[in-house]
Write a protein that holds these residues in place. Structure first.
Motif, PDB file in Angstrom:
ATOM      1  N   ILE A  92       0.853  -1.190   0.000  1.00 25.09           N
ATOM      2  CA  ILE A  92       0.000   0.000   0.000  1.00 25.09           C
ATOM      3  C   ILE A  92       0.888   1.239   0.000  1.00 25.09           C
ATOM      4  O   ILE A  92       1.653   1.469   0.947  1.00 25.09           O
ATOM      5  CB  ILE A  92      -0.933   0.027   1.225  1.00 25.09           C
ATOM      6  CG1 ILE A  92      -1.807  -1.217   1.259  1.00 25.09           C
ATOM      7  CG2 ILE A  92      -1.782   1.292   1.225  1.00 25.09           C
ATOM      8  CD1 ILE A  92      -2.809  -1.285   0.134  1.00 25.09           C
ATOM      9  N   GLU A  93       0.815   2.018  -1.053  1.00 26.43           N
ATOM     10  CA  GLU A  93       1.616   3.235  -1.163  1.00 26.43           C
ATOM     11  C   GLU A  93       0.694   4.440  -0.994  1.00 26.43           C
ATOM     12  O   GLU A  93       0.010   4.855  -1.932  1.00 26.43           O
ATOM     13  CB  GLU A  93       2.334   3.285  -2.509  1.00 26.43           C
ATOM     14  CG  GLU A  93       3.315   2.139  -2.710  1.00 26.43           C
ATOM     15  CD  GLU A  93       4.013   2.203  -4.060  1.00 26.43           C
ATOM     16  OE1 GLU A  93       3.719   3.146  -4.838  1.00 26.43           O
ATOM     17  OE2 GLU A  93       4.835   1.315  -4.341  1.00 26.43           O
ATOM     18  N   GLU A  94       0.644   4.983   0.225  1.00 25.38           N
ATOM     19  CA  GLU A  94      -0.182   6.159   0.489  1.00 25.38           C
ATOM     20  C   GLU A  94       0.363   7.357  -0.278  1.00 25.38           C
ATOM     21  O   GLU A  94       1.579   7.530  -0.420  1.00 25.38           O
ATOM     22  CB  GLU A  94      -0.201   6.469   1.993  1.00 25.38           C
ATOM     23  CG  GLU A  94      -0.786   5.347   2.855  1.00 25.38           C
ATOM     24  CD  GLU A  94      -2.298   5.368   2.874  1.00 25.38           C
ATOM     25  OE1 GLU A  94      -2.888   6.272   2.269  1.00 25.38           O
ATOM     26  OE2 GLU A  94      -2.891   4.474   3.509  1.00 25.38           O
ATOM     27  N   LEU A  95      -0.547   8.209  -0.730  1.00 29.15           N
ATOM     28  CA  LEU A  95      -0.148   9.378  -1.519  1.00 29.15           C
ATOM     29  C   LEU A  95      -0.087  10.643  -0.680  1.00 29.15           C
ATOM     30  O   LEU A  95      -0.334  11.740  -1.160  1.00 29.15           O
ATOM     31  CB  LEU A  95      -1.119   9.574  -2.684  1.00 29.15           C
ATOM     32  CG  LEU A  95      -1.203   8.409  -3.664  1.00 29.15           C
ATOM     33  CD1 LEU A  95      -2.175   8.710  -4.777  1.00 29.15           C
ATOM     34  CD2 LEU A  95       0.175   8.085  -4.229  1.00 29.15           C
ATOM     35  N   GLY A  96       0.207  10.488   0.594  1.00 27.35           N
ATOM     36  CA  GLY A  96       0.311  11.646   1.472  1.00 27.35           C
ATOM     37  C   GLY A  96      -1.009  11.951   2.151  1.00 27.35           C
ATOM     38  O   GLY A  96      -2.033  11.304   1.922  1.00 27.35           O
ATOM     39  N   VAL A  97      -0.991  12.965   2.995  1.00 28.88           N
ATOM     40  CA  VAL A  97      -2.185  13.376   3.735  1.00 28.88           C
ATOM     41  C   VAL A  97      -3.155  14.046   2.770  1.00 28.88           C
ATOM     42  O   VAL A  97      -2.765  14.933   2.007  1.00 28.88           O
ATOM     43  CB  VAL A  97      -1.808  14.354   4.871  1.00 28.88           C
ATOM     44  CG1 VAL A  97      -3.066  14.798   5.621  1.00 28.88           C
ATOM     45  CG2 VAL A  97      -0.817  13.691   5.809  1.00 28.88           C
ATOM     46  N   PRO A  98      -4.450  13.618   2.775  1.00 30.20           N
ATOM     47  CA  PRO A  98      -5.403  14.232   1.856  1.00 30.20           C
ATOM     48  C   PRO A  98      -5.681  15.686   2.218  1.00 30.20           C
ATOM     49  O   PRO A  98      -5.499  16.112   3.358  1.00 30.20           O
ATOM     50  CB  PRO A  98      -6.668  13.374   2.039  1.00 30.20           C
ATOM     51  CG  PRO A  98      -6.531  12.789   3.414  1.00 30.20           C
ATOM     52  CD  PRO A  98      -5.060  12.591   3.615  1.00 30.20           C
ATOM     53  N   GLU A  99      -6.106  16.456   1.223  1.00 31.05           N
ATOM     54  CA  GLU A  99      -6.488  17.836   1.469  1.00 31.05           C
ATOM     55  C   GLU A  99      -7.700  17.889   2.390  1.00 31.05           C
ATOM     56  O   GLU A  99      -8.489  16.954   2.456  1.00 31.05           O
ATOM     57  CB  GLU A  99      -6.807  18.535   0.131  1.00 31.05           C
ATOM     58  CG  GLU A  99      -5.618  18.682  -0.796  1.00 31.05           C
ATOM     59  CD  GLU A  99      -4.571  19.647  -0.262  1.00 31.05           C
ATOM     60  OE1 GLU A  99      -4.974  20.625   0.424  1.00 31.05           O
ATOM     61  OE2 GLU A  99      -3.375  19.437  -0.509  1.00 31.05           O
ATOM     62  N   GLN A 100      -7.836  19.025   3.099  1.00 37.75           N
ATOM     63  CA  GLN A 100      -8.970  19.200   3.998  1.00 37.75           C
ATOM     64  C   GLN A 100     -10.277  18.974   3.247  1.00 37.75           C
ATOM     65  O   GLN A 100     -10.538  19.602   2.222  1.00 37.75           O
ATOM     66  CB  GLN A 100      -8.951  20.620   4.582  1.00 37.75           C
ATOM     67  CG  GLN A 100     -10.072  20.915   5.569  1.00 37.75           C
ATOM     68  CD  GLN A 100      -9.826  20.259   6.920  1.00 37.75           C
ATOM     69  OE1 GLN A 100      -8.744  19.755   7.179  1.00 37.75           O
ATOM     70  NE2 GLN A 100     -10.823  20.279   7.781  1.00 37.75           N
ATOM     71  N   GLY A 101     -11.096  18.049   3.755  1.00 33.62           N
ATOM     72  CA  GLY A 101     -12.405  17.801   3.143  1.00 33.62           C
ATOM     73  C   GLY A 101     -12.411  16.757   2.057  1.00 33.62           C
ATOM     74  O   GLY A 101     -13.463  16.491   1.472  1.00 33.62           O
TER      75      GLY A 101
END
Length: 444
Positions: A92-101
Protein backbone atom coordinates in the motif's frame (compact mmCIF):
# COMPACT_ATOMS: atom_id res chain seq x y z
CA UNK A 1 -52.19 -1.37 1.25
CA UNK A 2 -54.84 0.82 2.90
CA UNK A 3 -58.58 0.41 2.42
CA UNK A 4 -61.32 3.03 2.18
CA UNK A 5 -61.76 2.66 5.95
CA UNK A 6 -58.34 4.20 6.55
CA UNK A 7 -59.65 7.18 8.63
CA UNK A 8 -61.16 4.81 11.20
CA UNK A 9 -57.94 2.82 11.33
CA UNK A 10 -55.98 6.02 11.86
CA UNK A 11 -58.01 6.71 15.00
CA UNK A 12 -57.02 3.35 16.43
CA UNK A 13 -53.36 3.54 15.45
CA UNK A 14 -51.31 6.75 15.93
CA UNK A 15 -50.58 8.39 12.60
CA UNK A 16 -46.81 7.95 12.89
CA UNK A 17 -47.17 4.21 13.51
CA UNK A 18 -49.79 3.94 10.76
CA UNK A 19 -47.33 5.53 8.33
CA UNK A 20 -44.55 3.21 9.51
CA UNK A 21 -46.81 0.15 9.10
CA UNK A 22 -47.50 1.14 5.51
CA UNK A 23 -43.76 1.46 4.82
CA UNK A 24 -43.06 -1.89 6.47
CA UNK A 25 -45.79 -3.58 4.43
CA UNK A 26 -43.72 -2.81 1.34
CA UNK A 27 -40.56 -4.28 2.84
CA UNK A 28 -41.22 -7.91 1.84
CA UNK A 29 -42.08 -7.06 -1.81
CA UNK A 30 -38.98 -4.85 -2.02
CA UNK A 31 -36.84 -7.69 -0.64
CA UNK A 32 -38.24 -10.00 -3.33
CA UNK A 33 -37.57 -7.36 -6.00
CA UNK A 34 -33.98 -7.07 -4.81
CA UNK A 35 -33.52 -10.85 -4.81
CA UNK A 36 -34.85 -11.27 -8.36
CA UNK A 37 -32.66 -8.47 -9.71
CA UNK A 38 -29.65 -9.76 -7.79
CA UNK A 39 -30.15 -13.27 -9.25
CA UNK A 40 -30.00 -11.86 -12.77
CA UNK A 41 -26.80 -10.03 -11.90
CA UNK A 42 -25.26 -13.10 -10.25
CA UNK A 43 -25.91 -15.08 -13.44
CA UNK A 44 -23.94 -12.52 -15.44
CA UNK A 45 -21.12 -12.30 -12.89
CA UNK A 46 -20.77 -16.08 -12.77
CA UNK A 47 -20.04 -16.03 -16.49
CA UNK A 48 -17.59 -13.16 -15.96
CA UNK A 49 -15.76 -15.39 -13.46
CA UNK A 50 -15.85 -18.34 -15.86
CA UNK A 51 -14.16 -16.20 -18.52
CA UNK A 52 -11.62 -14.64 -16.16
CA UNK A 53 -11.11 -16.28 -12.71
CA UNK A 54 -9.40 -13.12 -11.43
CA UNK A 55 -12.90 -11.67 -10.86
CA UNK A 56 -14.87 -13.41 -8.11
CA UNK A 57 -18.59 -13.52 -7.28
CA UNK A 58 -19.58 -12.41 -3.76
CA UNK A 59 -22.99 -13.77 -2.72
CA UNK A 60 -22.97 -12.26 0.79
CA UNK A 61 -25.12 -9.15 0.39
CA UNK A 62 -27.60 -9.65 3.22
CA UNK A 63 -26.97 -6.24 4.80
CA UNK A 64 -27.27 -4.47 1.46
CA UNK A 65 -30.59 -6.26 0.82
CA UNK A 66 -31.82 -5.31 4.28
CA UNK A 67 -30.84 -1.70 3.65
CA UNK A 68 -32.79 -1.77 0.38
CA UNK A 69 -35.96 -2.79 2.26
CA UNK A 70 -35.57 0.24 4.56
CA UNK A 71 -35.61 2.63 1.62
CA UNK A 72 -38.32 4.19 -0.45
CA UNK A 73 -35.80 6.05 -2.63
CA UNK A 74 -34.30 4.52 -5.76
CA UNK A 75 -30.63 5.44 -5.41
CA UNK A 76 -28.21 3.03 -7.15
CA UNK A 77 -26.94 -0.03 -5.25
CA UNK A 78 -23.30 -1.11 -5.18
CA UNK A 79 -22.36 -4.63 -6.23
CA UNK A 80 -18.77 -5.41 -5.29
CA UNK A 81 -16.69 -7.71 -7.47
CA UNK A 82 -13.71 -8.92 -5.38
CA UNK A 83 -10.40 -9.47 -7.13
CA UNK A 84 -8.74 -12.86 -6.64
CA UNK A 85 -5.47 -11.64 -5.18
CA UNK A 86 -3.43 -12.06 -2.01
CA UNK A 87 -4.16 -8.54 -0.85
CA UNK A 88 -1.94 -8.76 2.23
CA UNK A 89 1.04 -9.37 -0.04
CA UNK A 90 0.41 -6.15 -1.95
CA UNK A 91 2.22 -2.94 -1.01
CA UNK A 92 0.00 0.00 0.00
CA UNK A 93 1.62 3.24 -1.16
CA UNK A 94 -0.18 6.16 0.49
CA UNK A 95 -0.15 9.38 -1.52
CA UNK A 96 0.31 11.65 1.47
CA UNK A 97 -2.18 13.38 3.74
CA UNK A 98 -5.40 14.23 1.86
CA UNK A 99 -6.49 17.84 1.47
CA UNK A 100 -8.97 19.20 4.00
CA UNK A 101 -12.40 17.80 3.14
CA UNK A 102 -11.19 15.16 0.69
CA UNK A 103 -12.09 12.12 2.80
CA UNK A 104 -10.01 8.92 2.78
CA UNK A 105 -6.52 9.11 1.34
CA UNK A 106 -5.80 7.64 -2.07
CA UNK A 107 -3.18 4.96 -2.54
CA UNK A 108 -1.51 2.76 -5.12
CA UNK A 109 -1.41 -1.02 -4.94
CA UNK A 110 2.14 -2.16 -5.58
CA UNK A 111 3.09 -5.68 -6.63
CA UNK A 112 6.27 -6.66 -4.72
CA UNK A 113 9.19 -8.24 -6.47
CA UNK A 114 9.68 -12.01 -6.34
CA UNK A 115 6.46 -12.83 -4.47
CA UNK A 116 4.82 -15.98 -5.90
CA UNK A 117 1.11 -16.08 -6.71
CA UNK A 118 0.79 -12.53 -8.06
CA UNK A 119 1.76 -13.30 -11.65
CA UNK A 120 -1.86 -13.12 -12.87
CA UNK A 121 -1.88 -9.43 -11.85
CA UNK A 122 1.31 -8.59 -13.73
CA UNK A 123 -0.18 -8.80 -17.22
CA UNK A 124 -0.43 -5.68 -19.37
CA UNK A 125 -4.25 -5.52 -19.22
CA UNK A 126 -4.29 -4.67 -15.47
CA UNK A 127 -0.67 -3.80 -14.61
CA UNK A 128 1.70 -0.88 -15.06
CA UNK A 129 5.41 -1.67 -14.69
CA UNK A 130 7.69 0.52 -12.57
CA UNK A 131 11.44 0.80 -12.98
CA UNK A 132 12.21 3.28 -10.18
CA UNK A 133 11.32 1.18 -7.14
CA UNK A 134 13.43 -1.35 -5.31
CA UNK A 135 10.47 -2.93 -3.50
CA UNK A 136 7.79 -3.29 -6.17
CA UNK A 137 7.89 -4.05 -9.86
CA UNK A 138 4.72 -2.12 -10.71
CA UNK A 139 1.11 -1.41 -9.75
CA UNK A 140 -2.38 -2.79 -10.27
CA UNK A 141 -4.17 0.00 -12.14
CA UNK A 142 -7.90 0.48 -11.34
CA UNK A 143 -8.63 2.12 -14.68
CA UNK A 144 -7.30 -0.94 -16.52
CA UNK A 145 -9.18 -3.29 -14.18
CA UNK A 146 -12.43 -1.44 -14.91
CA UNK A 147 -11.81 -1.69 -18.66
CA UNK A 148 -11.23 -5.46 -18.47
CA UNK A 149 -14.31 -5.93 -16.28
CA UNK A 150 -16.45 -3.89 -18.67
CA UNK A 151 -15.44 -6.07 -21.64
CA UNK A 152 -16.14 -9.20 -19.59
CA UNK A 153 -19.59 -7.91 -18.58
CA UNK A 154 -20.52 -7.19 -22.19
CA UNK A 155 -19.39 -10.66 -23.29
CA UNK A 156 -21.21 -12.34 -20.38
CA UNK A 157 -24.45 -10.45 -21.10
CA UNK A 158 -24.32 -11.42 -24.78
CA UNK A 159 -23.70 -15.06 -23.80
CA UNK A 160 -26.58 -15.11 -21.29
CA UNK A 161 -29.01 -13.54 -23.74
CA UNK A 162 -27.94 -15.82 -26.61
CA UNK A 163 -28.49 -18.93 -24.48
CA UNK A 164 -31.74 -17.58 -22.95
CA UNK A 165 -30.25 -17.64 -19.46
CA UNK A 166 -31.83 -14.25 -18.77
CA UNK A 167 -35.18 -13.10 -20.09
CA UNK A 168 -35.46 -10.34 -22.72
CA UNK A 169 -35.64 -6.90 -21.16
CA UNK A 170 -34.29 -8.05 -17.81
CA UNK A 171 -31.03 -6.13 -18.18
CA UNK A 172 -30.12 -2.78 -19.74
CA UNK A 173 -26.40 -2.27 -20.36
CA UNK A 174 -26.60 1.11 -22.10
CA UNK A 175 -24.87 2.84 -19.17
CA UNK A 176 -21.73 0.73 -19.70
CA UNK A 177 -20.77 3.20 -22.43
CA UNK A 178 -20.25 5.87 -19.78
CA UNK A 179 -16.80 6.37 -18.32
CA UNK A 180 -16.53 6.38 -14.53
CA UNK A 181 -15.23 4.66 -11.42
CA UNK A 182 -17.95 2.02 -11.52
CA UNK A 183 -19.92 0.13 -14.18
CA UNK A 184 -23.66 0.79 -14.13
CA UNK A 185 -26.38 -1.71 -15.10
CA UNK A 186 -30.18 -1.48 -14.95
CA UNK A 187 -31.60 -4.83 -13.86
CA UNK A 188 -35.27 -5.80 -13.86
CA UNK A 189 -36.88 -7.24 -10.74
CA UNK A 190 -40.05 -8.15 -12.60
CA UNK A 191 -41.86 -4.83 -12.65
CA UNK A 192 -39.24 -2.33 -11.49
CA UNK A 193 -35.73 -1.58 -12.74
CA UNK A 194 -32.97 -1.40 -10.12
CA UNK A 195 -29.66 0.28 -10.93
CA UNK A 196 -26.53 -1.50 -9.74
CA UNK A 197 -23.07 0.03 -9.76
CA UNK A 198 -20.53 -2.76 -10.37
CA UNK A 199 -17.34 -1.97 -8.44
CA UNK A 200 -14.08 -3.99 -8.49
CA UNK A 201 -12.64 -4.22 -4.96
CA UNK A 202 -9.49 -5.41 -3.24
CA UNK A 203 -10.25 -6.56 0.30
CA UNK A 204 -7.59 -6.31 2.99
CA UNK A 205 -7.08 -5.21 6.59
CA UNK A 206 -6.95 -1.44 6.87
CA UNK A 207 -7.06 0.95 9.83
CA UNK A 208 -10.01 3.33 10.13
CA UNK A 209 -9.06 5.62 13.04
CA UNK A 210 -12.57 7.09 13.35
CA UNK A 211 -13.90 3.69 14.47
CA UNK A 212 -11.26 3.26 17.16
CA UNK A 213 -12.36 6.15 19.37
CA UNK A 214 -13.86 5.37 22.76
CA UNK A 215 -16.57 7.98 22.23
CA UNK A 216 -18.34 5.69 19.74
CA UNK A 217 -18.50 2.68 22.07
CA UNK A 218 -21.73 3.67 23.93
CA UNK A 219 -23.56 4.25 20.65
CA UNK A 220 -23.30 0.73 19.24
CA UNK A 221 -23.90 -2.81 20.57
CA UNK A 222 -21.13 -4.23 22.68
CA UNK A 223 -18.39 -5.75 20.55
CA UNK A 224 -19.89 -4.59 17.24
CA UNK A 225 -17.21 -1.97 16.51
CA UNK A 226 -14.45 -4.44 17.31
CA UNK A 227 -15.96 -6.93 14.84
CA UNK A 228 -16.27 -4.28 12.11
CA UNK A 229 -12.69 -3.11 12.68
CA UNK A 230 -11.38 -6.69 12.55
CA UNK A 231 -12.94 -7.37 9.14
CA UNK A 232 -11.32 -6.73 5.81
CA UNK A 233 -12.13 -3.39 4.20
CA UNK A 234 -12.70 -2.99 0.45
CA UNK A 235 -10.41 -0.73 -1.54
CA UNK A 236 -12.27 0.73 -4.52
CA UNK A 237 -11.17 2.88 -7.48
CA UNK A 238 -10.59 6.51 -6.50
CA UNK A 239 -9.34 7.50 -9.96
CA UNK A 240 -7.94 5.82 -13.05
CA UNK A 241 -4.64 5.32 -11.19
CA UNK A 242 -5.49 5.20 -7.48
CA UNK A 243 -7.54 3.28 -4.90
CA UNK A 244 -9.22 4.34 -1.65
CA UNK A 245 -11.06 2.79 1.31
CA UNK A 246 -14.77 2.22 0.64
CA UNK A 247 -16.65 4.17 3.28
CA UNK A 248 -20.02 2.87 2.00
CA UNK A 249 -19.09 -0.63 3.12
CA UNK A 250 -18.23 0.52 6.63
CA UNK A 251 -21.32 2.74 6.95
CA UNK A 252 -23.59 -0.13 5.92
CA UNK A 253 -22.02 -2.32 8.64
CA UNK A 254 -22.52 0.46 11.21
CA UNK A 255 -26.16 0.79 10.15
CA UNK A 256 -26.61 -2.95 10.58
CA UNK A 257 -25.16 -2.71 14.09
CA UNK A 258 -27.65 0.03 15.00
CA UNK A 259 -30.45 -2.16 13.68
CA UNK A 260 -29.73 -4.78 16.34
CA UNK A 261 -30.52 -2.30 19.13
CA UNK A 262 -33.96 -1.80 20.67
CA UNK A 263 -35.80 1.35 19.66
CA UNK A 264 -36.83 3.24 16.55
CA UNK A 265 -33.49 4.25 15.02
CA UNK A 266 -34.03 2.51 11.69
CA UNK A 267 -37.77 3.21 11.75
CA UNK A 268 -37.09 6.93 11.97
CA UNK A 269 -34.67 6.62 9.04
CA UNK A 270 -37.32 4.82 6.96
CA UNK A 271 -39.91 7.51 7.72
CA UNK A 272 -37.63 10.39 6.75
CA UNK A 273 -36.47 8.59 3.61
CA UNK A 274 -40.11 8.10 2.58
CA UNK A 275 -41.00 11.75 3.26
CA UNK A 276 -37.83 12.82 1.45
CA UNK A 277 -38.70 10.70 -1.60
CA UNK A 278 -42.38 11.65 -1.79
CA UNK A 279 -42.35 15.29 -0.64
CA UNK A 280 -38.89 16.82 -0.57
CA UNK A 281 -37.89 15.23 -3.90
CA UNK A 282 -41.36 15.23 -5.51
CA UNK A 283 -41.68 11.48 -5.86
CA UNK A 284 -38.02 11.04 -6.75
CA UNK A 285 -38.31 13.35 -9.78
CA UNK A 286 -36.28 16.22 -8.36
CA UNK A 287 -32.81 16.65 -6.88
CA UNK A 288 -32.37 16.46 -3.14
CA UNK A 289 -31.07 14.42 -0.26
CA UNK A 290 -30.07 10.82 -0.83
CA UNK A 291 -30.51 7.83 1.46
CA UNK A 292 -26.79 8.18 2.14
CA UNK A 293 -27.28 11.71 3.50
CA UNK A 294 -30.06 10.56 5.83
CA UNK A 295 -28.04 7.53 6.93
CA UNK A 296 -25.24 9.92 7.93
CA UNK A 297 -27.72 12.01 9.93
CA UNK A 298 -28.85 8.88 11.82
CA UNK A 299 -25.28 7.90 12.66
CA UNK A 300 -24.55 11.37 14.07
CA UNK A 301 -27.82 11.39 16.01
CA UNK A 302 -26.92 8.01 17.50
CA UNK A 303 -23.63 9.43 18.77
CA UNK A 304 -25.30 12.52 20.18
CA UNK A 305 -27.98 10.41 21.85
CA UNK A 306 -26.64 7.02 22.92
CA UNK A 307 -29.26 6.42 25.66
CA UNK A 308 -31.89 3.75 24.82
CA UNK A 309 -34.71 6.02 26.05
CA UNK A 310 -33.83 8.54 23.34
CA UNK A 311 -35.13 6.05 20.78
CA UNK A 312 -37.98 4.42 22.66
CA UNK A 313 -40.77 6.54 21.12
CA UNK A 314 -41.21 6.74 17.33
CA UNK A 315 -42.09 10.41 16.99
CA UNK A 316 -39.36 11.53 19.39
CA UNK A 317 -36.80 9.36 17.59
CA UNK A 318 -37.74 10.87 14.22
CA UNK A 319 -37.42 14.39 15.61
CA UNK A 320 -33.93 13.61 16.84
CA UNK A 321 -32.97 13.01 13.22
CA UNK A 322 -34.98 16.01 12.05
CA UNK A 323 -33.30 18.61 14.21
CA UNK A 324 -29.83 17.27 13.45
CA UNK A 325 -30.75 17.51 9.76
CA UNK A 326 -32.07 21.07 10.24
CA UNK A 327 -28.84 22.00 11.99
CA UNK A 328 -26.77 20.62 9.11
CA UNK A 329 -28.86 22.37 6.47
CA UNK A 330 -28.81 25.68 8.37
CA UNK A 331 -25.02 25.59 8.72
CA UNK A 332 -24.63 24.02 5.25
CA UNK A 333 -22.41 21.34 6.73
CA UNK A 334 -23.12 17.61 7.01
CA UNK A 335 -19.85 16.03 8.20
CA UNK A 336 -18.96 12.57 6.99
CA UNK A 337 -19.25 10.18 9.92
CA UNK A 338 -15.83 8.58 9.36
CA UNK A 339 -14.08 11.68 7.98
CA UNK A 340 -15.73 14.66 9.74
CA UNK A 341 -13.56 17.16 7.90
CA UNK A 342 -15.42 16.22 4.71
CA UNK A 343 -18.66 18.18 4.21
CA UNK A 344 -21.17 16.09 2.25
CA UNK A 345 -23.27 19.16 1.38
CA UNK A 346 -20.37 21.06 -0.15
CA UNK A 347 -20.47 21.14 -3.96
CA UNK A 348 -23.64 19.00 -3.86
CA UNK A 349 -25.43 21.27 -6.32
CA UNK A 350 -28.48 21.35 -4.04
CA UNK A 351 -30.50 24.45 -3.16
CA UNK A 352 -29.91 24.11 0.57
CA UNK A 353 -32.09 27.09 1.49
CA UNK A 354 -35.10 25.66 -0.35
CA UNK A 355 -34.42 22.23 1.09
CA UNK A 356 -34.20 23.69 4.58
CA UNK A 357 -37.67 25.25 4.10
CA UNK A 358 -39.13 21.90 3.05
CA UNK A 359 -37.67 20.06 6.02
CA UNK A 360 -38.81 22.80 8.36
CA UNK A 361 -42.37 22.59 7.00
CA UNK A 362 -42.43 18.89 7.82
CA UNK A 363 -41.05 19.54 11.31
CA UNK A 364 -43.71 22.20 11.81
CA UNK A 365 -46.71 20.24 10.50
CA UNK A 366 -45.80 16.55 10.05
CA UNK A 367 -49.44 15.40 9.85
CA UNK A 368 -49.74 17.09 6.45
CA UNK A 369 -46.95 14.84 5.06
CA UNK A 370 -47.67 11.48 6.70
CA UNK A 371 -50.09 10.40 3.99
CA UNK A 372 -50.00 7.03 2.26
CA UNK A 373 -53.47 7.00 0.69
CA UNK A 374 -55.86 9.67 -0.63
CA UNK A 375 -58.36 8.75 2.09
CA UNK A 376 -55.87 10.06 4.62
CA UNK A 377 -56.49 13.60 3.40
CA UNK A 378 -58.21 15.08 6.41
CA UNK A 379 -57.91 18.34 8.31
CA UNK A 380 -54.43 18.89 9.68
CA UNK A 381 -53.59 20.80 12.86
CA UNK A 382 -52.26 24.32 12.32
CA UNK A 383 -48.51 24.73 11.83
CA UNK A 384 -46.51 24.73 15.06
CA UNK A 385 -43.77 27.03 13.81
CA UNK A 386 -44.74 30.67 13.39
CA UNK A 387 -42.90 33.38 11.49
CA UNK A 388 -40.97 34.51 14.58
CA UNK A 389 -39.76 30.97 15.21
CA UNK A 390 -38.82 30.57 11.54
CA UNK A 391 -36.64 33.66 11.82
CA UNK A 392 -34.93 32.24 14.89
CA UNK A 393 -34.34 28.90 13.16
CA UNK A 394 -32.55 30.74 10.36
CA UNK A 395 -30.00 32.33 12.70
CA UNK A 396 -27.50 29.44 12.60
CA UNK A 397 -27.25 29.81 8.82
CA UNK A 398 -25.33 33.08 9.34
CA UNK A 399 -23.68 32.25 12.66
CA UNK A 400 -23.11 28.55 13.49
CA UNK A 401 -22.28 29.40 17.12
CA UNK A 402 -26.01 29.80 17.75
CA UNK A 403 -26.27 26.02 17.83
CA UNK A 404 -23.98 25.95 20.86
CA UNK A 405 -25.83 28.65 22.84
CA UNK A 406 -29.05 28.79 24.85
CA UNK A 407 -30.90 30.54 22.03
CA UNK A 408 -33.08 27.46 21.66
CA UNK A 409 -34.58 28.20 25.10
CA UNK A 410 -35.88 31.45 23.60
CA UNK A 411 -37.26 29.45 20.71
CA UNK A 412 -39.24 27.26 23.11
CA UNK A 413 -40.90 30.33 24.64
CA UNK A 414 -42.28 31.23 21.21
CA UNK A 415 -44.44 28.12 21.07
CA UNK A 416 -47.93 29.33 21.97
CA UNK A 417 -50.02 26.17 22.31
CA UNK A 418 -48.94 22.53 22.25
CA UNK A 419 -50.32 19.18 23.31
CA UNK A 420 -48.55 16.22 24.94
CA UNK A 421 -47.09 15.03 21.62
CA UNK A 422 -45.75 18.53 20.98
CA UNK A 423 -44.13 18.59 24.42
CA UNK A 424 -42.32 15.35 23.64
CA UNK A 425 -41.22 16.74 20.30
CA UNK A 426 -39.99 20.02 21.74
CA UNK A 427 -38.17 18.27 24.59
CA UNK A 428 -36.38 16.09 22.08
CA UNK A 429 -35.47 19.10 19.92
CA UNK A 430 -34.20 21.08 22.92
CA UNK A 431 -31.91 18.34 24.15
CA UNK A 432 -30.61 17.63 20.64
CA UNK A 433 -29.79 21.24 19.81
CA UNK A 434 -27.78 21.48 23.02
CA UNK A 435 -25.64 18.59 21.79
CA UNK A 436 -25.06 19.67 18.19
CA UNK A 437 -21.92 21.73 18.73
CA UNK A 438 -19.90 18.93 17.11
CA UNK A 439 -21.96 19.36 13.94
CA UNK A 440 -22.33 23.10 13.61
CA UNK A 441 -19.86 24.78 15.95
CA UNK A 442 -16.19 25.53 15.86
CA UNK A 443 -15.23 21.98 16.84
CA UNK A 444 -16.72 20.41 13.71
Amino acid sequence: VLSARAPAMAVQVPLWHHYLQAIRSRGAPRAQDHQRAENVLFMVLEHVHARDPRFLVDYSHDLEAFQFTLRSSEDPLDMEVPLWVDAEALLIEELGVPEQGDGPASCRLGVPREVPGLERWMTDDVFSASEDSTTCCGHIVPGKVLHVLKDLLVAAIVHCKHHSLITPGSLNAASLREEGLCLSLLVSSGWRMIRFNIVPVVRRKHRVPALEGAQLTPCFPEGSLKRIISQEVPLVPASAQHWRVSTDYLLTRLLGALGSLQGHRLDSLSILDRVNHESWRDGGQGPGLTFGHLKMVLLWASVLFPAPEDWAELQGATYRLLVVLLCCLATKNLPHFLYPERNLLQDSGLDLNALYQRVERFASQPEAFLRIHVTHLGRSPPPRIGNGIKALLQLPASDPTYWATAYFDVLLDKFQVFNIQDKDRISAMQSIFRKTKALGGDES
